[in-house]
Design an enzyme around this catalytic site. Sequence first.
Site, mmCIF file in Angstrom:
data_model
loop_
_atom_site.group_PDB
_atom_site.id
_atom_site.type_symbol
_atom_site.label_atom_id
_atom_site.label_comp_id
_atom_site.label_asym_id
_atom_site.label_seq_id
_atom_site.Cartn_x
_atom_site.Cartn_y
_atom_site.Cartn_z
ATOM 1 C CG LEU A 201 -2.223 -0.750 1.175
ATOM 2 C CD1 LEU A 201 -2.934 -0.675 2.534
ATOM 3 C CD2 LEU A 201 -3.142 -0.219 0.085
ATOM 4 C CG ASP A 202 0.960 3.785 -3.315
ATOM 5 O OD1 ASP A 202 1.766 2.864 -3.508
ATOM 6 O OD2 ASP A 202 0.208 4.240 -4.191
ATOM 7 C CG LEU A 203 4.830 6.916 3.013
ATOM 8 C CD1 LEU A 203 5.462 5.786 3.821
ATOM 9 C CD2 LEU A 203 5.881 7.959 2.649
#
Length: 328
Positions: A201-203
């Site tokens: 999952l992106d930051l």
Amino acid sequence: PISEITAMLWSMASLSVQVDLTRFTSISARLATSSLTGLANLAWAVATLGCDRPAEDLLLAFQEELLRRCTWKMQLGSGPQATAEALLTVLWSATFAGLLQERVRSAVHQFLLQEIVPQFDELGGDLLPLASTSASQEAEDPKINMDLGDRLVIYKPPGWEVDTTISPGPSSGRLLSAFLRDVLPLGSLGASHQFGFLHRLDLPSSGLILVAKSHQAFYDLQLQLSTGTLQRDYMVLCHGWVSKQRHEIRAKVHWWKVLGLSNAPSAVLRSGRASVTFLQRLQRTQLAFSSACSLLAIRIGTGRRHQIRLHTAHVGHPVVADSQYAAK
């Protein structure tokens, strides 16, 4: 030689060069001479290049060859990890083209768990030991939502990085692998197996992450991801009013890998990797800080880096509060 044909098709697929696959249908008779990695590269190239009858015939032939090798317990000459990755690549390619045969999926699944996973257990050395971190001192920590024995479901808050490799440079966020090593008494899987993380999952995003505690769980879940058995669904708020008729985004994604920068951007390029995002508009609304917004239910058919954020921005509807791919 089939190795030269493989290299040529793989290169053309990587560059998105159109190829008349009818000229290559004769390679089906020579698949037994190909290495497993070569077979995987062929399958990926054909799935990426074509959706016509020659491509279908080739992908079916690749699966038959894979079935033959699994049935006769082929030698692991290239090592267990390279073998596992090649097997999963062939399955992914067949799934991407909508041609995966259940008997092939079942045979590969059995071969992976019975013949390959024990090789990792014998080798050992992949588990990372318990390591104390300062994770618990942060404002919002990850949480274990479900413990399913040999696998976990972890909630990832915004600001935590799902680090699947060892980065030589500083991280742009807190590392989820550090939290994982704190909560697993026997340690987590090592970097060669993405610390056990099955996906990212992106930051700035929050959500659930699947984590494997063992090699067997890792490859069982990897096979489910590669064959579409395991689905990944997301709720995303985007700028603008997305058309109710839009249900799919297909655009090749290329990640600009920058040394020491884990959050480097991706881009839609012809030389990128085949990527597909499915979506359904659930609601549209108007917020105080934006002229119009759409709430989307998204299911990804591929898991490229920043895929959702890039694909939505590519069609003119970037994710709200995305400073990397949105203009505002």
